[in-house]
Design a protein around this motif. Structure first.
Motif, PDB file in Angstrom:
ATOM      1  N   CYS A 195      19.337  59.860  70.032  1.00 27.88           N
ATOM      2  CA  CYS A 195      19.979  60.231  70.220  1.00 27.88           C
ATOM      3  C   CYS A 195      21.108  60.180  69.103  1.00 27.88           C
ATOM      4  O   CYS A 195      21.821  60.764  68.609  1.00 27.88           O
ATOM      5  CB  CYS A 195      20.467  60.145  71.737  1.00 27.88           C
ATOM      6  N   ASN A 196      21.191  58.914  68.879  1.00 23.27           N
ATOM      7  CA  ASN A 196      22.364  58.521  68.022  1.00 23.27           C
ATOM      8  C   ASN A 196      21.759  58.931  66.568  1.00 23.27           C
ATOM      9  O   ASN A 196      22.852  59.028  64.995  1.00 23.27           O
ATOM     10  CB  ASN A 196      22.829  57.005  67.913  1.00 23.27           C
ATOM     11  N   ILE A 238      22.469  62.327  65.714  1.00 20.95           N
ATOM     12  CA  ILE A 238      24.370  62.606  65.329  1.00 20.95           C
ATOM     13  C   ILE A 238      24.235  62.131  63.490  1.00 20.95           C
ATOM     14  O   ILE A 238      24.985  62.918  62.997  1.00 20.95           O
ATOM     15  CB  ILE A 238      25.174  61.240  65.866  1.00 20.95           C
ATOM     16  N   SER A 297      23.243  65.285  61.607  1.00 21.97           N
ATOM     17  CA  SER A 297      23.670  66.157  61.680  1.00 21.97           C
ATOM     18  C   SER A 297      25.138  65.973  60.880  1.00 21.97           C
ATOM     19  O   SER A 297      26.461  66.890  59.969  1.00 21.97           O
ATOM     20  CB  SER A 297      24.248  66.243  63.393  1.00 21.97           C
ATOM     21  N   GLU A 314      23.518  63.010  76.094  1.00 22.34           N
ATOM     22  CA  GLU A 314      24.057  63.128  75.270  1.00 22.34           C
ATOM     23  C   GLU A 314      23.819  63.932  74.510  1.00 22.34           C
ATOM     24  O   GLU A 314      23.743  64.373  73.573  1.00 22.34           O
ATOM     25  CB  GLU A 314      24.587  61.374  74.963  1.00 22.34           C
ATOM     26  N   ASN A 335      24.764  66.663  72.547  1.00 24.26           N
ATOM     27  CA  ASN A 335      24.816  66.580  70.473  1.00 24.26           C
ATOM     28  C   ASN A 335      23.506  67.913  70.492  1.00 24.26           C
ATOM     29  O   ASN A 335      24.163  68.492  69.464  1.00 24.26           O
ATOM     30  CB  ASN A 335      24.564  65.873  70.317  1.00 24.26           C
ATOM     31  N   ASN A 351      25.419  71.143  70.294  1.00 21.56           N
ATOM     32  CA  ASN A 351      26.605  70.898  68.783  1.00 21.56           C
ATOM     33  C   ASN A 351      26.113  71.802  67.683  1.00 21.56           C
ATOM     34  O   ASN A 351      26.836  71.927  66.829  1.00 21.56           O
ATOM     35  CB  ASN A 351      27.107  69.581  68.806  1.00 21.56           C
ATOM     36  N   MET A 401      30.806  65.064  69.012  1.00 22.39           N
ATOM     37  CA  MET A 401      29.611  64.789  69.806  1.00 22.39           C
ATOM     38  C   MET A 401      29.638  63.655  69.800  1.00 22.39           C
ATOM     39  O   MET A 401      30.704  62.609  69.644  1.00 22.39           O
ATOM     40  CB  MET A 401      28.491  64.146  68.257  1.00 22.39           C
ATOM     41  N   GLU A 402      29.061  62.809  70.943  1.00 24.11           N
ATOM     42  CA  GLU A 402      29.000  61.566  72.284  1.00 24.11           C
ATOM     43  C   GLU A 402      27.523  61.126  72.070  1.00 24.11           C
ATOM     44  O   GLU A 402      26.772  61.314  71.941  1.00 24.11           O
ATOM     45  CB  GLU A 402      28.663  62.117  73.172  1.00 24.11           C
ATOM     46  N   LYS A 403      27.971  59.737  71.150  1.00 23.20           N
ATOM     47  CA  LYS A 403      26.869  58.346  70.730  1.00 23.20           C
ATOM     48  C   LYS A 403      26.773  57.673  72.286  1.00 23.20           C
ATOM     49  O   LYS A 403      27.097  57.862  73.470  1.00 23.20           O
ATOM     50  CB  LYS A 403      27.437  57.313  70.059  1.00 23.20           C
TER      51      LYS A 403
END
Lengths: 197, 119
Positions: free
Chosen positions: A83-84, A87, A90, A114, A118, A121, B102-104
């Motif tokens: 997930c991170n 981010i 992105s 999340e 995300n 987004n 965004m959310e970590k």
């Protein structure tokens, strides 16, 4: 005959153990207050790649990517690491890679809040508003009390020119978010109401 | 073989080269500002043509940039409304710029889930 002399003794206010209190103004006690702006930081456990990656990520250190990938290899919080990574991709405007990592996260955990939020987004950054809408809606199903999902879903509705559908989303955001965040949302709501009529 | 954006631009400029002498001959009465506006309009038309040849190649950032140019032309008093589809996309992109970040993931959820065992 001896004379008993009474000494002036001030009894202590409270007997027993006394807690150490933080002195508010250290300089009044002759000590330089060098650490007024200090922050308590937690050090990641050695060998926990995910925690190390997260700590580096919070500092904006690009080595976070390596550590997240190590966390994936070592089976440490795999879904969160994917997930991170999504981010970070992105933020580098590598949107296809971002989608890839976020979908890998959902493969690990299909109800990863999340990741849905995300991914929505990223899809809105790509201009794929229908997909963005779907993932914001799933994120809301999983965590209905997270205000930002409602706000961003409202913006997606506006982008799709579904002004009437945007109104309850912005309303819900106002209901769930702290008051200091309401001014922009209130203005948006006024504009939407006037357009939708 | 797939036509790339540079191929489209190349063929467009080849055509432009052929018509330029006539175009400038017929526009000798125009002011410098009008000539620049004409040039700007033709450039924007090329961008629109490239967009219609390959929509996927146009990132949101590019669409936004196109929207900004049209807006600036309007603000300078020129009468150019741009392509409706591109302008709508640019407007949508501008709206989405105001979205929340965004959310970590903090690594707690998986531990929580693993600790919840069925009894």
């Amino acid at each position: 005959m001896g004379k008993i002399i009474k000494f002036p003794v001030t009894p202590p206010e409270k007997l027993g153990a006394r807690k150490v209190r933080r002195r508010k103004n250290l300089e009044a006690y002759g000590q330089l207050n060098l650490f007024d702006q200090s922050k308590i930081i937690s050090f990641p456990q050695k060998g926990n790649y995910f925690e190390e990656a997260l700590a580096l990520d919070e500092q904006g250190d690009p080595r976070a990517i390596e550590f997240y990938l190590q966390a994936v290899d070592q089976n440490q919080s795999r879904a969160d690491a994917f997930c991170n990574l999504g981010i970070l991709m992105s933020q580098r405007e590598e949107l296809t890679k971002a989608v890839d990592f976020l979908t890998k996260c959902l493969k690990e955990n299909p109800r990863h809040f999340e990741a849905h939020y995300n991914l929505a987004n990223v899809y809105s950054d790509k201009g794929s508003y229908d997909l963005a809408k779907m993932h914001f809606e799933i994120a809301i199903e999983i965590e209905p009390r997270f205000p930002n999902s409602h706000y961003n879903l409202g913006l997606v509705h506006i982008s799709l020119r579904n002004y009437k559908e945007a109104i309850p989303c912005i309303d819900k955001y106002i209901e769930l978010s702290p008051e200091y965040d309401h001014s922009v949302a209130n203005e948006l709501l006024k504009t939407l109401t006037s357009i939708a009529q | 073989m797939k036509t790339t954006a540079s191929d489209i631009l190349k063929s467009h400029f080849e055509k432009m080269k052929e018509v330029i002498p006539e175009v400038y001959e017929s526009q000798q009465d125009e002011t410098h500002e009008e000539k620049l506006f004409g040039l700007m309009k033709r450039t924007l038309t090329i961008i629109e043509a490239v967009y219609f040849q390959n929509r996927d190649m146009f990132t949101v950032a590019r669409v936004e940039e196109y929207g900004k140019i049209v807006e600036e032309l309007k603000a300078l008093g020129f009468d150019y409304h741009g392509n409706e589809e591109l302008i709508n996309k640019a407007a949508a992109a501008a709206i989405m710029n105001a979205k929340k970040p965004m959310e970590k993931a903090k690594g707690k959820k998986e531990e929580d889930q693993s600790s919840k065992k069925a009894m």
